[in-house]
Design a protein around this motif. Sequence first.
Motif, PDB file in Angstrom:
ATOM      1  N   LEU A 127       0.868  -1.179   0.000  1.00  0.00           N
ATOM      2  CA  LEU A 127       0.000   0.000   0.000  1.00  0.00           C
ATOM      3  C   LEU A 127       0.900   1.222   0.000  1.00  0.00           C
ATOM      4  O   LEU A 127       1.678   1.432   0.946  1.00  0.00           O
ATOM      5  N   GLY A 128       0.833   2.012  -1.053  1.00  0.00           N
ATOM      6  CA  GLY A 128       1.749   3.136  -1.207  1.00  0.00           C
ATOM      7  C   GLY A 128       1.047   4.470  -1.059  1.00  0.00           C
ATOM      8  O   GLY A 128       0.024   4.721  -1.696  1.00  0.00           O
ATOM      9  N   THR A 129       1.612   5.324  -0.191  1.00  0.00           N
ATOM     10  CA  THR A 129       1.123   6.697  -0.087  1.00  0.00           C
ATOM     11  C   THR A 129       1.889   7.543  -1.095  1.00  0.00           C
ATOM     12  O   THR A 129       3.129   7.558  -1.092  1.00  0.00           O
ATOM     13  N   VAL A 130       1.143   8.217  -1.961  1.00  0.00           N
ATOM     14  CA  VAL A 130       1.773   8.952  -3.067  1.00  0.00           C
ATOM     15  C   VAL A 130       2.317  10.287  -2.561  1.00  0.00           C
ATOM     16  O   VAL A 130       1.581  11.092  -1.974  1.00  0.00           O
ATOM     17  N   ILE A 131       3.620  10.490  -2.786  1.00  0.00           N
ATOM     18  CA  ILE A 131       4.212  11.759  -2.337  1.00  0.00           C
ATOM     19  C   ILE A 131       4.462  12.716  -3.500  1.00  0.00           C
ATOM     20  O   ILE A 131       4.585  13.915  -3.307  1.00  0.00           O
ATOM     21  N   SER A 132       4.532  12.208  -4.732  1.00  0.00           N
ATOM     22  CA  SER A 132       4.550  13.095  -5.896  1.00  0.00           C
ATOM     23  C   SER A 132       4.027  12.332  -7.106  1.00  0.00           C
ATOM     24  O   SER A 132       4.145  11.097  -7.167  1.00  0.00           O
ATOM     25  N   ALA A 133       3.423  13.090  -8.024  1.00  0.00           N
ATOM     26  CA  ALA A 133       2.790  12.472  -9.197  1.00  0.00           C
ATOM     27  C   ALA A 133       2.998  13.366 -10.410  1.00  0.00           C
ATOM     28  O   ALA A 133       2.869  14.587 -10.302  1.00  0.00           O
ATOM     29  N   GLN A 134       3.336  12.747 -11.548  1.00  0.00           N
ATOM     30  CA  GLN A 134       3.479  13.498 -12.799  1.00  0.00           C
ATOM     31  C   GLN A 134       2.913  12.681 -13.945  1.00  0.00           C
ATOM     32  O   GLN A 134       3.158  11.477 -14.024  1.00  0.00           O
ATOM     33  N   VAL A 135       2.154  13.357 -14.802  1.00  0.00           N
ATOM     34  CA  VAL A 135       1.558  12.666 -15.940  1.00  0.00           C
ATOM     35  C   VAL A 135       2.281  13.089 -17.221  1.00  0.00           C
ATOM     36  O   VAL A 135       2.739  14.230 -17.332  1.00  0.00           O
ATOM     37  N   GLY A 136       2.406  12.147 -18.165  1.00  0.00           N
ATOM     38  CA  GLY A 136       3.006  12.458 -19.464  1.00  0.00           C
ATOM     39  C   GLY A 136       1.958  12.315 -20.562  1.00  0.00           C
ATOM     40  O   GLY A 136       0.819  11.951 -20.287  1.00  0.00           O
ATOM     41  N   ASN A 137       2.363  12.556 -21.802  1.00  0.00           N
ATOM     42  CA  ASN A 137       1.407  12.558 -22.918  1.00  0.00           C
ATOM     43  C   ASN A 137       1.176  11.220 -23.605  1.00  0.00           C
ATOM     44  O   ASN A 137       0.138  11.035 -24.222  1.00  0.00           O
ATOM     45  N   PRO A 138       2.158  10.289 -23.588  1.00  0.00           N
ATOM     46  CA  PRO A 138       1.983   9.098 -24.430  1.00  0.00           C
ATOM     47  C   PRO A 138       0.755   8.276 -24.068  1.00  0.00           C
ATOM     48  O   PRO A 138       0.298   8.308 -22.918  1.00  0.00           O
ATOM     49  N   ALA A 139       0.251   7.548 -25.055  1.00  0.00           N
ATOM     50  CA  ALA A 139      -0.830   6.587 -24.798  1.00  0.00           C
ATOM     51  C   ALA A 139      -0.269   5.449 -23.946  1.00  0.00           C
ATOM     52  O   ALA A 139       0.918   5.126 -24.028  1.00  0.00           O
ATOM     53  N   PRO A 140      -1.114   4.817 -23.120  1.00  0.00           N
ATOM     54  CA  PRO A 140      -0.621   3.785 -22.197  1.00  0.00           C
ATOM     55  C   PRO A 140      -0.381   2.440 -22.865  1.00  0.00           C
ATOM     56  O   PRO A 140      -1.012   2.112 -23.871  1.00  0.00           O
ATOM     57  N   LEU A 141       0.523   1.680 -22.244  1.00  0.00           N
ATOM     58  CA  LEU A 141       0.688   0.268 -22.609  1.00  0.00           C
ATOM     59  C   LEU A 141      -0.329  -0.532 -21.796  1.00  0.00           C
ATOM     60  O   LEU A 141      -0.489  -0.292 -20.597  1.00  0.00           O
ATOM     61  N   THR A 142      -1.004  -1.452 -22.471  1.00  0.00           N
ATOM     62  CA  THR A 142      -1.959  -2.312 -21.766  1.00  0.00           C
ATOM     63  C   THR A 142      -1.599  -3.785 -21.986  1.00  0.00           C
ATOM     64  O   THR A 142      -0.823  -4.109 -22.896  1.00  0.00           O
ATOM     65  N   TYR A 143      -2.193  -4.640 -21.149  1.00  0.00           N
ATOM     66  CA  TYR A 143      -1.993  -6.086 -21.290  1.00  0.00           C
ATOM     67  C   TYR A 143      -3.371  -6.727 -21.265  1.00  0.00           C
ATOM     68  O   TYR A 143      -4.150  -6.517 -20.323  1.00  0.00           O
ATOM     69  N   HIS A 144      -3.678  -7.475 -22.314  1.00  0.00           N
ATOM     70  CA  HIS A 144      -5.009  -8.081 -22.424  1.00  0.00           C
ATOM     71  C   HIS A 144      -4.892  -9.329 -23.288  1.00  0.00           C
ATOM     72  O   HIS A 144      -4.226  -9.307 -24.336  1.00  0.00           O
ATOM     73  N   ALA A 145      -5.529 -10.392 -22.845  1.00  0.00           N
ATOM     74  CA  ALA A 145      -5.495 -11.668 -23.577  1.00  0.00           C
ATOM     75  C   ALA A 145      -4.051 -12.091 -23.870  1.00  0.00           C
ATOM     76  O   ALA A 145      -3.742 -12.577 -24.971  1.00  0.00           O
ATOM     77  N   ARG A 146      -3.176 -11.839 -22.872  1.00  0.00           N
ATOM     78  CA  ARG A 146      -1.756 -12.245 -22.917  1.00  0.00           C
ATOM     79  C   ARG A 146      -0.977 -11.536 -24.034  1.00  0.00           C
ATOM     80  O   ARG A 146       0.042 -12.025 -24.510  1.00  0.00           O
ATOM     81  N   GLU A 147      -1.474 -10.351 -24.422  1.00  0.00           N
ATOM     82  CA  GLU A 147      -0.776  -9.557 -25.449  1.00  0.00           C
ATOM     83  C   GLU A 147      -0.693  -8.106 -25.007  1.00  0.00           C
ATOM     84  O   GLU A 147      -1.601  -7.603 -24.327  1.00  0.00           O
ATOM     85  N   PHE A 148       0.383  -7.428 -25.440  1.00  0.00           N
ATOM     86  CA  PHE A 148       0.491  -6.002 -25.189  1.00  0.00           C
ATOM     87  C   PHE A 148      -0.348  -5.238 -26.212  1.00  0.00           C
ATOM     88  O   PHE A 148      -0.479  -5.652 -27.363  1.00  0.00           O
ATOM     89  N   GLY A 149      -0.900  -4.115 -25.779  1.00  0.00           N
ATOM     90  CA  GLY A 149      -1.688  -3.268 -26.671  1.00  0.00           C
ATOM     91  C   GLY A 149      -1.767  -1.874 -26.098  1.00  0.00           C
ATOM     92  O   GLY A 149      -0.899  -1.448 -25.330  1.00  0.00           O
ATOM     93  N   THR A 150      -2.820  -1.152 -26.481  1.00  0.00           N
ATOM     94  CA  THR A 150      -3.046   0.170 -25.896  1.00  0.00           C
ATOM     95  C   THR A 150      -4.544   0.407 -25.814  1.00  0.00           C
ATOM     96  O   THR A 150      -5.346  -0.439 -26.228  1.00  0.00           O
TER      97      THR A 150
END
Length: 159
Positions: A127-150
Motif C-alpha cells: 500500500l503506497g502513499t503517493v508523495i509526488s505524481a506526474q503525468v506524461g502525454n503518451p498513450a498507455p501500454l496495456t496487457y489483455h489476452a496475454r498480449e500487449f496493446g493500448t
Amino acid sequence: MTDAFLDVMAAVPTPVSVVTAMDGTRPHGTTVSAFASLSLDPPMVLVALDRGSDLLKIVREQRRCGLNVLACAQSDLAKVFARKGAAKFTGVRWYSEDGLPRLDGVCGWLSCNVADLVDGGDHVVALGTVISAQVGNPAPLTYHAREFGTHIALDRAVR
Ligand SMILES: Cc1cc2nc3c(=O)[nH]c(=O)nc-3n(C[C@H](O)[C@H](O)[C@H](O)COP(=O)(O)O)c2cc1C
C-alpha cells in the motif's frame, strides 16, 4: 478452476507498470499489471508483488517505491523488467526522482512511501502513499489476452 481463473484474469485489460526501488546505489525494477488506485485522501495506490520477487525484498527494507506507468511504445521495457536478475537497468534510460529510479518517456510517474505490506495468498500487497505524481502525454501500454496493446476510445475504434 485454476485454468478458468487464469482465463478470466487474462480477459481483464490492465495497465503495465514498472515498480522501482534503489538497492543501495543500484536501481531495481519489476514489471507489474496488478497496480491500481486505492485512496484519494490521502492519495494511495496498491501493487501486488509475488512473494519471490526480488523487488519486494528491497521494498520491505526501503519502504519506498516508484511507479512507472509504461507508454505504448515501451513493451520492450515491460519484457526486460519481467526478467530476473540484478542487471535489468543495463542500457535503460532512467534518472533519480525523489531518490527513486524513474524511467524516461513513461505516461505516468508516482513516488510512494510504503504505508503497509499486506499478505494476499502467494502475493504481498504494497500500500503506497503517493508523495509526488506526474503525468506524461503518451498513450498507455496495456496487457489483455496475454498480449500487449493500448487503449483506444470507442469513438476512434474501428468497429
Ligand atoms: C505483463 C506482465 C505483468 C506482470 N505483473 C506482475 C504483477 O502484477 N506482480 C508480480 O509480482 N509480477 C508480475 N509479473 C512478473 C514479474 O515481472 C517477474 O516475475 C519478474 O521477474 C520479477 O522480478 P524481481 O524478482 O526482480 O522482482 C508480470 C510480468 C508481465 C510480463
